[in-house]
Write a protein that holds these residues in place. Sequence first.
Motif, PDB file in Angstrom:
ATOM      1  N   ALA A 119       0.700  -1.158  -0.048  1.00 54.42           N
ATOM      2  CA  ALA A 119       0.038  -0.199  -0.136  1.00 54.42           C
ATOM      3  C   ALA A 119       0.927   1.262   0.109  1.00 54.42           C
ATOM      4  O   ALA A 119       0.403   2.302  -0.562  1.00 54.42           O
ATOM      5  CB  ALA A 119      -0.829   0.086   1.277  1.00 54.42           C
ATOM      6  N   SER A 120       2.129   1.178   0.449  1.00 55.36           N
ATOM      7  CA  SER A 120       2.835   2.343   0.712  1.00 55.36           C
ATOM      8  C   SER A 120       3.487   2.898  -0.664  1.00 55.36           C
ATOM      9  O   SER A 120       3.972   4.054  -0.919  1.00 55.36           O
ATOM     10  CB  SER A 120       3.938   2.279   1.691  1.00 55.36           C
ATOM     11  OG  SER A 120       3.386   1.720   2.653  1.00 55.36           O
TER      12      SER A 120
ATOM     13  N   VAL B  33       1.273  -4.561   4.901  1.00 57.59           N
ATOM     14  CA  VAL B  33       1.400  -3.826   3.829  1.00 57.59           C
ATOM     15  C   VAL B  33       1.639  -2.396   3.892  1.00 57.59           C
ATOM     16  O   VAL B  33       2.372  -1.847   2.852  1.00 57.59           O
ATOM     17  CB  VAL B  33       0.112  -4.081   2.890  1.00 57.59           C
ATOM     18  CG1 VAL B  33       0.022  -3.243   1.608  1.00 57.59           C
ATOM     19  CG2 VAL B  33      -0.422  -5.264   2.781  1.00 57.59           C
ATOM     20  N   GLN B  34       1.693  -2.047   5.070  1.00 58.54           N
ATOM     21  CA  GLN B  34       1.894  -0.459   5.182  1.00 58.54           C
ATOM     22  C   GLN B  34       3.332  -0.153   5.205  1.00 58.54           C
ATOM     23  O   GLN B  34       3.589   0.643   4.984  1.00 58.54           O
ATOM     24  CB  GLN B  34       1.318  -0.340   6.739  1.00 58.54           C
ATOM     25  CG  GLN B  34      -0.094   0.143   6.965  1.00 58.54           C
ATOM     26  CD  GLN B  34      -0.824   0.733   5.740  1.00 58.54           C
ATOM     27  OE1 GLN B  34      -1.275   0.058   5.001  1.00 58.54           O
ATOM     28  NE2 GLN B  34      -0.713   2.005   5.567  1.00 58.54           N
ATOM     29  N   THR B  35       4.173  -1.411   5.639  1.00 62.71           N
ATOM     30  CA  THR B  35       5.628  -0.875   5.782  1.00 62.71           C
ATOM     31  C   THR B  35       6.227  -0.792   4.480  1.00 62.71           C
ATOM     32  O   THR B  35       5.772  -1.440   3.515  1.00 62.71           O
ATOM     33  CB  THR B  35       6.215  -1.989   6.568  1.00 62.71           C
ATOM     34  OG1 THR B  35       6.147  -3.364   5.894  1.00 62.71           O
ATOM     35  CG2 THR B  35       6.002  -2.042   7.991  1.00 62.71           C
ATOM     36  N   PRO B  36       6.951   0.038   4.118  1.00 61.48           N
ATOM     37  CA  PRO B  36       7.734   0.111   2.921  1.00 61.48           C
ATOM     38  C   PRO B  36       8.466  -1.138   2.518  1.00 61.48           C
ATOM     39  O   PRO B  36       8.960  -1.894   3.350  1.00 61.48           O
ATOM     40  CB  PRO B  36       8.843   1.245   2.991  1.00 61.48           C
ATOM     41  CG  PRO B  36       9.012   1.506   4.393  1.00 61.48           C
ATOM     42  CD  PRO B  36       7.667   0.890   5.065  1.00 61.48           C
ATOM     43  N   THR B  37       8.278  -1.712   1.404  1.00 59.37           N
ATOM     44  CA  THR B  37       8.898  -2.961   0.927  1.00 59.37           C
ATOM     45  C   THR B  37      10.201  -2.658   0.064  1.00 59.37           C
ATOM     46  O   THR B  37      10.146  -3.246  -0.642  1.00 59.37           O
ATOM     47  CB  THR B  37       8.058  -3.745   0.073  1.00 59.37           C
ATOM     48  OG1 THR B  37       7.276  -3.050  -0.790  1.00 59.37           O
ATOM     49  CG2 THR B  37       6.866  -4.461   0.933  1.00 59.37           C
ATOM     50  N   GLY B  90      -1.505   4.769  -0.258  1.00 56.78           N
ATOM     51  CA  GLY B  90      -0.059   4.577  -0.587  1.00 56.78           C
ATOM     52  C   GLY B  90       0.311   6.058  -0.564  1.00 56.78           C
ATOM     53  O   GLY B  90       1.308   6.557  -0.963  1.00 56.78           O
ATOM     54  N   ARG B  92       1.106   7.197   2.364  1.00 53.90           N
ATOM     55  CA  ARG B  92       2.051   7.194   3.682  1.00 53.90           C
ATOM     56  C   ARG B  92       1.590   8.451   4.569  1.00 53.90           C
ATOM     57  O   ARG B  92       2.424   8.942   5.504  1.00 53.90           O
ATOM     58  CB  ARG B  92       3.575   7.509   3.355  1.00 53.90           C
ATOM     59  CG  ARG B  92       3.844   6.070   2.367  1.00 53.90           C
ATOM     60  CD  ARG B  92       5.247   5.867   2.685  1.00 53.90           C
ATOM     61  NE  ARG B  92       6.281   6.698   1.854  1.00 53.90           N
ATOM     62  CZ  ARG B  92       7.362   6.552   1.460  1.00 53.90           C
ATOM     63  NH1 ARG B  92       7.992   5.484   1.953  1.00 53.90           N
ATOM     64  NH2 ARG B  92       8.099   7.267   0.795  1.00 53.90           N
ATOM     65  N   ASP B  96      -3.488   6.722   4.247  1.00 49.62           N
ATOM     66  CA  ASP B  96      -2.957   5.362   5.111  1.00 49.62           C
ATOM     67  C   ASP B  96      -3.201   5.296   6.536  1.00 49.62           C
ATOM     68  O   ASP B  96      -3.392   4.310   7.115  1.00 49.62           O
ATOM     69  CB  ASP B  96      -1.589   5.210   4.707  1.00 49.62           C
ATOM     70  CG  ASP B  96      -1.185   5.169   3.341  1.00 49.62           C
ATOM     71  OD1 ASP B  96      -2.195   4.765   2.534  1.00 49.62           O
ATOM     72  OD2 ASP B  96       0.089   4.843   2.959  1.00 49.62           O
TER      73      ASP B  96
END
Lengths: 311, 376
Positions: A119-120, B33-37, B90, B92, B96
Amino acid sequence: MNDILGRIFSAGTFQQMLRSATPVALAAIGGSMTEHAGIMNIGMDGMILMGAFFAVLGSFLFQSAMAGLALTLGVGLIVGLFFALLVVKFKSDEFIIGCALNTFALGLTGYLSDSVFGASGAKGNPSLLVVRLPFLRKIPFIGTVLNGQSILVWVTVVLMVIMWVFVYKTPHGFWLRASGEKPETLRTAGISPERMKWIASILCGLFCALAGAYLSLGQLSGTFSKGMSNSRGYIAFACVIFAAAHPGKAYLAALMFGFFDAIGMRLQAYVSSELTQMIPYIITILMMIYVVVRQNNRRRAPRKLQGMAKS
Amino acid sequence: MKKLFAILLALVLVIGVFAGCAKQTPNGETGDVQTPTLDGQGEPAPADTNAAGGSATSGDAADEGDATEDDVPVGASDLTLALVVAGSFGDRSFYDSSKQGVERLAADQGLKTISIECNNENHDAQMRNAADQADIVVCVGWEFYEIESIAPEYPDVHWIWIDNATEAPVENVLNITYAQNEGSFLAGYIAAAMSKSGVVGAVGGEDSDTINDFIVGYRQGAAAFSADTKVVVNYAGTYDDPAKGKECAFALNDQGADVIFQIASATGDGVFEAADERGFYAIGVDSDQKYINDDVIICSMKKEVGNSIYDAVVAFLNGDDSRWGTTWVADMSNGYVGIGYGEEGAQQQVSDEIKAAVEELAGKIMSGEIKVDTTR
């Protein structure tokens, strides 16, 4: 007053002009190809958006900006082929296909961005080379403006010259123009206008992919955000019409948009932002008035344009 | 025949769009999913569940009520909550934050949740779509004006409108607005204190009342530190164009600003990039954004959208629906607005002295000793 002028015509303004103009210019050069081939391509915004996304995706997956560029050019090729398939092969309405492409790109990239990056979204992936030339540093003003720009800014200028020569100085360019203006004459000469239209669509796909790659990997450092093309494709389309599909003039038109974008941002300190945000649209209207006047004066513009002026 | 094929292909293109339009997000386990990948683990595993949900409903999602509903914890409430955001996730930041609040509700309270992104269009249709499927609908964004006429059509649904308020109270609508001017006052104070040039900047998403509410507070806060501080502002005119945000920040930096406050959702990502490239400071917004780049983001003006949704809904689940029909101003005194300096261990630029001064100012604002201007 001098203070205001100094602020508006600072090196920063011209730096931003080049940065803001480059994605529009790249798309406009691509759009010139389809325009010459007699295809009204309003799908450039979607093509840019896809270009921006796949550039970041490649950069993220392979941790290399060049891989991002390669991936996005591959996707641009496919998008161009697909566009040609629908518009040239199946003779669908290019306007509808263009619209569909724009909305499709918005959905596809948003969806893939969520799936791949979470989502980010994607931020801070490897970005393209920034050109810093030592000898430029010695030149005041111009050196500041030109130094520290992404390599794609320079590549755009080179590509603009190449496409200029291609369209006006090579047999293929001649056929390309004929495929839009006098397709039957071209067919009589034994050359398929459809083939030229395919080539034009593919070139447009590639250029728009580059425009997107510049946006996400050049102007930003490997960042993708949903809908980030933000109507640049439509501005590019205005540039194409304004320049009568001449790559060089289209580049200049894009520079003009970049310039007024930069001016507008700095003028906000003195006038309302609502007024400054109207600038690109006022410019577009002025451009279109110019186009109509030009057509009335000398009927030399491609046939397509005259048709549009009537409608 | 060929024409038919072409029309069909075009149709597929158009339909494909809806897959992105109204994506259903399953609740619960998607928290990560929230954390940046960006840490190299390129597997799209957590979001795959979204993929299934999204493509399965790629038809007319606006008309059909086929939500993806996950298994809920045993003994959970059987209510469904729909989160409708005006833009897309997205950023942030604002959207979000609301999503985090709803995810916590799913985890703690066992609510079934649905998420809908409007992508800046079809707000009315998406509100109805949500109300058809859910008992509680949370609309995040000032754009949902039509709630005033739509909510009465769904009397059984409890609506929450974030960041704006109906003209007249509607019985089943809870408006939540935020005292962003108070938090921005503190952000302005910090910016002015950290600035070496005496010029501080702010990049707004657009010239609207909500954004200007941040800016008047920011100006006042900067002036509270020193009356000589100059505040320069520009508006990007868009919330999802980071390239434009970056140019806005460069333009302000050219005017001397060396601390820039971003109030522009995803456009603001460009502000952080500009700060990193040119070496000036930035201030985050809505969520505590320090983790994005703790070299340049000195603090964030937090607007706890997620927490306020969480608390309002929890109160409702406990039988208290007295807030509905009113406008609840979530402000500093109840902890929904404030300054965040990042998680523990994050690099700190703001000195303890300034932090203490900020604490003191916060106290004065809460006690009413300092009145912060507002555009609300």
